[in-house]
Design a protein around this motif. Sequence first.
Motif, PDB file in Angstrom:
ATOM      1  N   ARG A  70       0.830  -1.214   0.000  1.00  7.82           N
ATOM      2  CA  ARG A  70       0.000   0.000   0.000  1.00  7.82           C
ATOM      3  C   ARG A  70       0.863   1.263   0.000  1.00  7.82           C
ATOM      4  NH1 ARG A  70      -5.269  -1.730   1.078  1.00  7.82           N
ATOM      5  NH2 ARG A  70      -5.403  -3.599   2.338  1.00  7.82           N
TER       6      ARG A  70
ATOM      7  N   GLU B  46       2.210   1.794  -3.528  1.00  7.81           N
ATOM      8  CA  GLU B  46       1.142   2.311  -4.388  1.00  7.81           C
ATOM      9  C   GLU B  46       0.873   3.784  -4.091  1.00  7.81           C
ATOM     10  OE1 GLU B  46      -2.117  -0.331  -3.649  1.00  7.81           O
ATOM     11  OE2 GLU B  46      -1.456  -1.754  -5.172  1.00  7.81           O
TER      12      GLU B  46
ATOM     13  N   GLN C 298       1.444   6.932  -6.696  1.00  2.38           N
ATOM     14  CA  GLN C 298       0.353   7.857  -6.980  1.00  2.38           C
ATOM     15  C   GLN C 298       0.762   9.304  -6.672  1.00  2.38           C
ATOM     16  OE1 GLN C 298      -3.281   6.940  -4.937  1.00  2.38           O
ATOM     17  NE2 GLN C 298      -4.451   8.469  -6.050  1.00  2.38           N
TER      18      GLN C 298
ATOM     19  N   ALA D 269       1.312   0.092 -12.195  1.00  3.50           N
ATOM     20  CA  ALA D 269       0.474   0.590 -11.101  1.00  3.50           C
ATOM     21  C   ALA D 269      -0.998   0.602 -11.496  1.00  3.50           C
ATOM     22  CB  ALA D 269       0.928   1.981 -10.683  1.00  3.50           C
TER      23      ALA D 269
ATOM     24  N   TRP E  32      -2.159  -2.878 -11.115  1.00  2.40           N
ATOM     25  CA  TRP E  32      -2.328  -3.241  -9.709  1.00  2.40           C
ATOM     26  C   TRP E  32      -3.647  -2.723  -9.158  1.00  2.40           C
ATOM     27  CZ3 TRP E  32       3.142  -1.298  -8.029  1.00  2.40           C
ATOM     28  CH2 TRP E  32       4.096  -2.252  -8.389  1.00  2.40           C
ATOM     29  N   ARG E  33      -4.080  -1.547  -9.603  1.00  2.00           N
ATOM     30  CA  ARG E  33      -5.332  -0.980  -9.090  1.00  2.00           C
ATOM     31  C   ARG E  33      -6.552  -1.807  -9.491  1.00  2.00           C
ATOM     32  NH1 ARG E  33      -2.523   3.901 -10.103  1.00  2.00           N
ATOM     33  NH2 ARG E  33      -3.362   4.079 -12.201  1.00  2.00           N
TER      34      ARG E  33
END
Length: 100
Positions: free
Chosen positions: A2, A5, A9, A88, A91-92
């Motif tokens: 987390r 990520e 972001q 990424a 992954w979301r």
Amino acid sequence: MRLVESVIQTAGGQGYTLLRNGQGSTVHRRAVGNTGLIEPVDAAEAAAVLQLLEQDLFTVGGLHWVGTGRRVMQAHAILVSTPLRRRAARWRTYRRPAAR
């Protein structure tokens, strides 16, 4: 995961900068808006940014003038590579397992 990520972001949006001085490098987050101000990040977040830099998933960009409120200095922008942006985004879409 987390944290990584969240760092990706933030790097793609708000952005990070890398200040290089005689003792080493420190990671700062750009302040919200286009003010040119930066703010320090906590140790875990800085470690994640530096780890992504070491793995060539982030790259060090050009120098920009930034300020901390009291001082104005030059810092390098931290850029997110295109393959990492794609990874990424993938992954979301994954579903996270339920917490136990």
